[in-house]
Design a protein around this motif. Structure first.
Motif, PDB file in Angstrom:
ATOM      1  N   GLU A   3     -29.632  12.634  16.073  1.00 54.89           N
ATOM      2  CA  GLU A   3     -29.078  13.453  16.920  1.00 54.89           C
ATOM      3  C   GLU A   3     -27.289  13.106  16.721  1.00 54.89           C
ATOM      4  N   LEU A   5     -23.470  12.930  17.980  1.00 55.05           N
ATOM      5  CA  LEU A   5     -22.789  12.872  19.314  1.00 55.05           C
ATOM      6  C   LEU A   5     -21.465  13.477  19.270  1.00 55.05           C
ATOM      7  N   CYS A   6     -20.641  13.854  20.588  1.00 53.94           N
ATOM      8  CA  CYS A   6     -19.512  14.133  20.507  1.00 53.94           C
ATOM      9  C   CYS A   6     -18.543  13.212  20.186  1.00 53.94           C
ATOM     10  N   CYS A  11     -17.321   9.344  24.687  1.00 50.14           N
ATOM     11  CA  CYS A  11     -18.322  10.344  25.192  1.00 50.14           C
ATOM     12  C   CYS A  11     -19.628  10.186  24.327  1.00 50.14           C
ATOM     13  N   ARG A  13     -22.485  12.099  24.967  1.00 53.74           N
ATOM     14  CA  ARG A  13     -23.271  13.197  25.030  1.00 53.74           C
ATOM     15  C   ARG A  13     -23.636  13.815  23.514  1.00 53.74           C
ATOM     16  N   GLU A  14     -24.541  14.614  23.601  1.00 51.43           N
ATOM     17  CA  GLU A  14     -25.085  15.335  22.245  1.00 51.43           C
ATOM     18  C   GLU A  14     -24.117  16.162  21.965  1.00 51.43           C
ATOM     19  N   CYS A  45     -19.607  18.061  22.477  1.00 51.65           N
ATOM     20  CA  CYS A  45     -20.562  18.375  23.650  1.00 51.65           C
ATOM     21  C   CYS A  45     -20.220  19.462  24.509  1.00 51.65           C
TER      22      CYS A  45
END
Length: 68
Positions: A3, A5-6, A11, A13-14, A45
């Motif tokens: 995945e 990431l931001c 951060c 988050r995805e 994100c």
């Protein structure tokens, strides 16, 4: 597949969107997450996508995905 990431500092988050800049035209383009990571683009994100702001005088072009 790993995945993405931001890109924002601290951060974790995805990422859900990809942001690119055209400095000459004072334009920021924001669209769905790109197929592959690009060193000249920024993945964001959902929270940072919604909070996006650009310098005064710039234009943001938001490319939305088609919704059924």
């Amino acid at each position: 597949m790993r995945e993405r990431l931001c890109s924002k500092v601290a951060c974790a988050r995805e990422a859900v969107s990809t942001l690119t800049y055209d400095y000459g035209d004072k334009m920021a383009a924001l669209g769905p997450l790109g197929i592959a990571a690009d060193p000249h683009a920024h993945d964001l994100c959902a929270i940072h996508t919604d909070r996006l702001s650009v310098p005064q005088g710039w234009v943001v072009v938001r490319h939305e995905t088609l919704r059924a």
